[in-house]
Motif scaffolding. Structure first.
Motif: not given
Length: 331
Positions: A197-202, A100-103
Motif C-alpha cells: 500500500p501507499a506509505p503512511l505519513a511520519v 519502516v515498511d509503513l513509512v
C-alpha cells in the motif's frame, strides 16, 4: 555504487565482556568491525557507507529512534545510495521492520538484518547475514519491495515476517506466505512480489508519538477482562489478541464493546498465522459480535504489527473512520 549501513547494536554486534568470568556478552563491535569480519564483502563491488547510530538492545529501541534512522536513510538515498542496510537485535526486528515498511517512500530497498549467534560462539551467523543483506540492498530485483528482513539467505517481506523461535538460527519465518526470495550462490532471487500500500505519513513532529499510548491485550482462558478497567483513561488505542479467528469469552465482549465506544480497539488473533474472520461465527464473543460492538478487524496482521500500525495512525491524527480504513488497506 554505495549502500548505506546503519548499525544499532544487538547480538550481531556483541563480543565478550572484558574481564568477565561469566561468559556474558556486551555490545562492543562497531560497523567497521562488523564489515571487516565479513568474507567476500569487498568483492561485492558495493561500497558500504557505515554509520554507527546507537548500540542498544533492540528491546530498548523506540519508535522515535527507528523513524530517525528512516530519516537518515532517506537522506542517504537522496545522496545516491542504491539501498539501505540496518543491523539490530532480533528481539523486536519484526516490529521495527514493519514500522519502516509503513513509512518508507523510496524504491531503494531498506533491508534489516541481525544475528542469532553472537561472534563469541562457534558458527556465528552475523557475517553471512550482513553479506546477504548487502547483496539484497544493492539488487535491482529488490527495488520497490519496501522494507525487507534478510537472515539465513532468506528474504522476507516486513509486513509478514515473525520471529518464531527464541534461539534457532532459522528463527524468522513468514507463516502466511513464506520467504519472498532467497540469496543463492550470491545471486538475489525474488520469487514473489508483495503488494505494498501507499506509505503512511511520519508523525510531525515525531513527539506526537509520546502522547499516543496503545495497549496490547492477549485474551486467555476464563478471562474476565478485569485488567482492562480504566484503560481508556490512560491509552488512546487497544489491540486485542483473541482466540483463533478472533473470538473472546462471552463475558469479555461487553467490556471490549464499551472500550470501543471510547477508543479504537483492533481485533487480531493470538495464533501467529491466519486471518481474523469477518462473518462466519455469530455467538456472543465471536468476530461478528465484536465487530458489531465496534471493534476493528485486524485482518492478517499479527497483534504486534497491529499495534505498530494503530499507534502510527493515531499519532498522525487519524479518527476512528480513518483507523478502520487504514486496517482495511494494510491488514
Amino acid at each position: 555504487m554505495s549502500v548505506a549501513l546503519f548499525t544499532l547494536g544487538g547480538t550481531i554486534a556483541m563480543a565478550g565482556a572484558v574481564g568477565s568470568a561469566t561468559g556474558t556478552v556486551v555490545n562492543r563491535l562497531t560497523g567497521a568491525d562488523l564489515t571487516a569480519a565479513v568474507p567476500g564483502l569487498a568483492e561485492l563491488g558495493v561500497t558500504l557507507d557505515v554509520q554507527d547510530v546507537q548500540a542498544v538492545p533492540s528491546g530498548d529501541l523506540t519508535f522515535d529512534q527507528v523513524l530517525d534512522v528512516v530519516a537518515a536513510a532517506s537522506r542517504a538515498v537522496a545522496a545516491g545510495a542504491v539501498g539501505v542496510v540496518v543491523t539490530q537485535g532480533t528481539d523486536t526486528l519484526e516490529e521495527t521492520a514493519y514500522l519502516v515498511d509503513l513509512v518508507w517512500p523510496h524504491p531503494e530497498p531498506f533491508v534489516l538484518t541481525g544475528a542469532m549467534r553472537n561472534p563469541t560462539l562457534a558458527g556465528p551467523d552475523g557475517p553471512a547475514n550482513l553479506l546477504a543483506a548487502a547483496r539484497v540492498a544493492a539488487a535491482d530485483a529488490a527495488r520497490g519491495l519496501g522494507a525487507l528482513v534478510v537472515l539465513g539467505d532468506e528474504i522476507h517481506a516486513a509486513r509478514r515476517v515473525r520471529k518464531a523461535h527464541s534461539t534457532s538460527t532459522a528463527a524468522f519465518t513468514s507463516p502466511n506466505v513464506g520467504p519472498i526470495g532467497h540469496v543463492i550462490e550470491g545471486a538475489v532471487r525474488v520469487l514473489a512480489t508483495p503488494t505494498r500500500p501507499a506509505p503512511l505519513a511520519v508523525p510531525s513532529p515525531t513527539a506526537a508519538l509520546a502522547g499516543t499510548r496503545v495497549a496490547l491485550y492477549t485474551v486467555a482462558l476464563d478471562d474476565d477482562g478485569a485488567l482492562l478497567a480504566g484503560l481508556a483513561d490512560t491509552h488512546q488505542g487497544l489491540v486485542v489478541a483473541g482466540f483463533g479467528v478472533g473470538h473472546v469469552p462471552s463475558a469479555l465482549a461487553p467490556v471490549l464493546g464499551a472500550l470501543a465506544g471510547r477508543i479504537p480497539v483492533v481485533l487480531t488473533s493470538r495464533t501467529g498465522a491466519g486471518s481474523v474472520l469477518r462473518h462466519t461465527y455469530g455467538a456472543v464473543g465471536s468476530e461478528t459480535d465484536l465487530q458489531r460492538r465496534g471493534l476493528i478487524n485486524g485482518g492478517l496482521l499479527d497483534p504486534y504489527k497491529a499495534r505498530v500500525l494503530l499507534r502510527l495512525l493515531l499519532a498522525t491524527g487519524a479518527d476512528p473512520k480513518a483507523v478502520a480504513a487504514g486496517f482495511a488497506e494494510h491488514g
